[in-house]
Scaffold this active site. Sequence first.
Site, PDB file in Angstrom:
ATOM      1  N   ALA A  15       0.833  -1.204   0.000  1.00 18.09           N
ATOM      2  CA  ALA A  15       0.000   0.000   0.000  1.00 18.09           C
ATOM      3  C   ALA A  15       0.867   1.252   0.000  1.00 18.09           C
ATOM      4  O   ALA A  15       0.629   2.198  -0.768  1.00 18.09           O
ATOM      5  CB  ALA A  15      -0.920   0.007   1.221  1.00 18.09           C
ATOM      6  N   TYR A 209       0.471 -22.814  -5.771  1.00 18.46           N
ATOM      7  CA  TYR A 209       0.636 -22.375  -7.167  1.00 18.46           C
ATOM      8  C   TYR A 209       2.111 -22.072  -7.419  1.00 18.46           C
ATOM      9  O   TYR A 209       2.871 -21.841  -6.477  1.00 18.46           O
ATOM     10  CB  TYR A 209      -0.234 -21.148  -7.476  1.00 18.46           C
ATOM     11  CG  TYR A 209      -0.182 -20.041  -6.459  1.00 18.46           C
ATOM     12  CD1 TYR A 209       0.851 -19.117  -6.450  1.00 18.46           C
ATOM     13  CD2 TYR A 209      -1.185 -19.925  -5.492  1.00 18.46           C
ATOM     14  CE1 TYR A 209       0.883 -18.103  -5.512  1.00 18.46           C
ATOM     15  CE2 TYR A 209      -1.155 -18.920  -4.542  1.00 18.46           C
ATOM     16  CZ  TYR A 209      -0.116 -18.010  -4.562  1.00 18.46           C
ATOM     17  OH  TYR A 209      -0.082 -17.011  -3.615  1.00 18.46           O
TER      18      TYR A 209
END
Length: 397
Positions: A15, A209
């Site tokens: 952020a 993944y």
Amino acid sequence: MLIGQDITVLGAGIAGLAVARALALRGARVTVLEQAEAVREIGAGLQVTPNGAAVLEALGLGHALRAAGVASQAVELRDGPSESLVAQLDLARLRPGQSWNFVHRADLVAMLLEAAREVGVELRLLQRAARVDLTDEGPVLHTTQGAELRPGLLIGADGLHSVVRTALNGAASPFFTKQVAWRAVIPAEPEARPVAEVHMGPGRHLVSYPLRGGTLRNIVAIEERTAWVEESWSLRDDAMELRLAFDSFGPRVRDWLELVDDCWLWGLFRHPIARRWGWTAPAAPSLGVAMLGDAAHPTLPFLAQGANMALEDAWVLAQALATHDSLPAALAAFQCARAGRTARIVAAANANARNYHLRSPLREVAHLGLRTVSALAPGQLLKRYDWIHGVNVTAGG
Ligand SMILES: Cc1cc2nc3c(=O)[nH]c(=O)nc-3n(C[C@H](O)[C@H](O)[C@H](O)COP(=O)(O)OP(=O)(O)OC[C@H]3O[C@@H](n4cnc5c(N)ncnc54)[C@H](O)[C@@H]3O)c2cc1C
């Protein structure tokens, strides 16, 4: 247009670095303060979904994302013990134009840092904020080294244990969700498929993944348990504990877990969403504080949206500051644009764990339902989350 003034961002995470670049691109002078001695991240994977990718694209980082990430082709839901396919979300076929990527968190942070520096953002390391005081004349940030800083605009991007959040909202009382998560990175098997696999069992699930050109495999494993575990990203655990927790799962998962040397364990806590995300000084309303990312709305990881929401926030906050003439109006517009959407995503993530962890007989019923929908109307499963992934917060400018 409020970005003529000096802006201080607290926290060089996703952020903080994204908002720093977004503001600097609009002409602001931005300094980022970070507590760590280097912007170096503990290894773990992140899924950057199309809503987050749209922000990176708008920040001029679409190419860098594609270079660092592995393009995700599908999400597969599998029954943990039997490994049989329960449902498949075929992203490549059903959403061909969208950008879904698996990225190493360290690579995303490094990309954002370079991009922030490129547009003049100054990074100051070893600056740990001890507290922020909201005085009549503006915010005062006290560092643990005893410095007292008076930024015109302070942006809190200081994550889960935010001191900015405490200044704006008082101390929060998070509660343990009775779930713990391990994360680990292992070498990937040759030709690892670019697919997010979710293996679901009673009271536990495991997501995996490939990362970094398919050379690594990310593993996040969640287990329900009553014993309390610390809410920290840096607590190591014995890999044997992880293997034991998933020893009823199929050989694919068990083989992955055999390769785990180092793993980290953290307790999953629910935090309330902050009520107040901004503040302006009573005697000087052009000075104030804003807050974004995990500091404002911490989330459980079950929809992979923590980093994606942080990216969306960064764009919307920079845009609000660039398009309003008064700080109170900009901060109100920012919270108004983001509070509803982030609360809805956080609530959906909370609900998702229960769906993955069902026990018999609900489990068989739910899996049958998923198998049927996946076979007959495969687009439906993906469509359920279009309200998250299909939004482009940069579309307005
Ligand atoms: C080490 C780590 C690993 C993570 N791994 C995953 C993952 O594998 N998958 C996933 O979905 N999510 C992960 N997350 C969470 C996800 O990255 C966040 O949802 C997302 O990054 C939100 O970004 P943020 O910038 O708001 O907060 P963060 O990424 O937490 O960044 C906050 C920054 O502020 C700094 N900071 C905090 N307090 C202070 C202070 N008092 N003074 C100065 N600086 C301060 C921190 O050092 C950090 O750099 C991880 C978070 C961390 C910290």
